[in-house]
Motif scaffolding. Structure first.
Motif, PDB file in Angstrom:
ATOM      1  N   ARG A  34      -8.932   5.531  -1.199  1.00 49.69           N
ATOM      2  CA  ARG A  34      -8.525   4.874   0.044  1.00 49.69           C
ATOM      3  C   ARG A  34      -8.566   3.368  -0.181  1.00 49.69           C
ATOM      4  O   ARG A  34      -9.053   2.908  -1.216  1.00 49.69           O
ATOM      5  N   VAL A  54      -3.699   3.946  -8.834  1.00 47.02           N
ATOM      6  CA  VAL A  54      -3.445   3.248  -7.573  1.00 47.02           C
ATOM      7  C   VAL A  54      -3.688   1.752  -7.749  1.00 47.02           C
ATOM      8  O   VAL A  54      -2.914   0.927  -7.258  1.00 47.02           O
ATOM      9  N   ALA A  82      -5.181  12.817  -2.712  1.00 41.65           N
ATOM     10  CA  ALA A  82      -5.359  11.404  -2.329  1.00 41.65           C
ATOM     11  C   ALA A  82      -6.849  11.067  -2.384  1.00 41.65           C
ATOM     12  O   ALA A  82      -7.450  10.704  -1.377  1.00 41.65           O
ATOM     13  N   ASP A  90      -1.225  12.468  -8.740  1.00 44.65           N
ATOM     14  CA  ASP A  90      -2.326  12.924  -7.896  1.00 44.65           C
ATOM     15  C   ASP A  90      -2.344  14.446  -7.913  1.00 44.65           C
ATOM     16  O   ASP A  90      -1.810  15.098  -7.016  1.00 44.65           O
ATOM     17  N   LEU A 127       0.825  -1.210   0.000  1.00 44.33           N
ATOM     18  CA  LEU A 127       0.000   0.000   0.000  1.00 44.33           C
ATOM     19  C   LEU A 127       0.859   1.261   0.000  1.00 44.33           C
ATOM     20  O   LEU A 127       0.498   2.265  -0.611  1.00 44.33           O
ATOM     21  N   THR A 128       2.013   1.177   0.670  1.00 42.27           N
ATOM     22  CA  THR A 128       2.957   2.304   0.655  1.00 42.27           C
ATOM     23  C   THR A 128       3.448   2.560  -0.770  1.00 42.27           C
ATOM     24  O   THR A 128       3.535   3.709  -1.214  1.00 42.27           O
ATOM     25  N   ARG A 148       0.452   3.895  -3.268  1.00 36.24           N
ATOM     26  CA  ARG A 148      -0.028   5.282  -3.142  1.00 36.24           C
ATOM     27  C   ARG A 148       0.836   6.292  -3.892  1.00 36.24           C
ATOM     28  O   ARG A 148       0.479   7.460  -3.993  1.00 36.24           O
ATOM     29  N   ARG A 149       1.965   5.838  -4.449  1.00 39.84           N
ATOM     30  CA  ARG A 149       2.862   6.730  -5.188  1.00 39.84           C
ATOM     31  C   ARG A 149       2.406   6.845  -6.644  1.00 39.84           C
ATOM     32  O   ARG A 149       2.984   6.241  -7.537  1.00 39.84           O
TER      33      ARG A 149
END
Length: 192
Positions: A52, A122, A49, A44, A36-37, A40-41
């Motif tokens: 979720r 994502v 963000a 955006d 997940l880390t 999220r890159r």
């Protein structure tokens, strides 16, 4: 610029594994957090963000699958027995399923479409992060991604949308290559 041979080879051979062809082991909580880390890159615009994650792992997958099956059978009372079995196992086909939930909304500067595309980015990053950690993955959208009656069961708010469910596990088998579109069919160069 030097070529990153490992990344190039990965992209040349990247392949989704069907969820029903996944098995244990699945990723640990630490590995999920690492995925997940990495996921999220993504691009955006505005650093909003607008997405979720909801992680479905362990026994909760069976409980939610059964609740989703109840909704499916209410939607289609004449459902065949084999499809009822499928519905009862929706989230148990892979050891871990992660929902990417889009929170795209009107914004004075950032088009909603860009927020939606960020959620899609994502999803792809999560697929690739799972692969980078040695797991197989598959990005699926299921009927319940579009059925508001399923949202409370899944933990999704009414104003949100599901960009996809990323199924993660270990492969039971390695699939062969599938046909890809020819570049001549999908590429044009402006001015030519």
């Amino acid at each position: 610029m030097p070529v990153n041979a490992a990344l190039k080879a990965y992209l040349e051979t990247r392949r989704s594994i069907p969820a029903f062809q996944m098995t244990e082991p699945g990723p640990s909580r630490v590995e999920i957090e690492e995925m997940l880390t990495l996921a999220r890159r993504v691009p955006d615009h505005g650093k909003l963000a607008p997405w979720r994650f909801i992680v479905y792992a362990g026994d909760v997958r069976e409980r939610i699958s059964l609740e989703l099956a109840d909704i499916a059978m209410a939607n289609k009372p004449d459902m065949a027995e084999d499809m009822i079995t499928v519905e009862k196992t929706r989230l148990t086909r892979a050891p871990v399923v992660i929902a990417v939930v889009s929170q795209a909304a009107p914004h004075p500067k950032i088009p909603e479409w860009e927020q939606v595309m960020s959620a899609g980015a994502v999803c792809l990053n999560l697929v690739m992060a799972a692969n980078a950690l040695g797991y197989c993955s598959n990005w699926l959208s299921e009927w319940f991604a579009f059925d508001q009656k399923a949202y409370p069961v899944l933990g999704v708010e009414p104003h949100e949308k599901i960009a996809g469910f990323i199924h993660i596990g270990s492969p039971k088998m390695h699939p062969g290559e599938r046909p890809r579109p020819e570049l001549a069919d999908i590429v044009s160069f402006a001015g030519e």
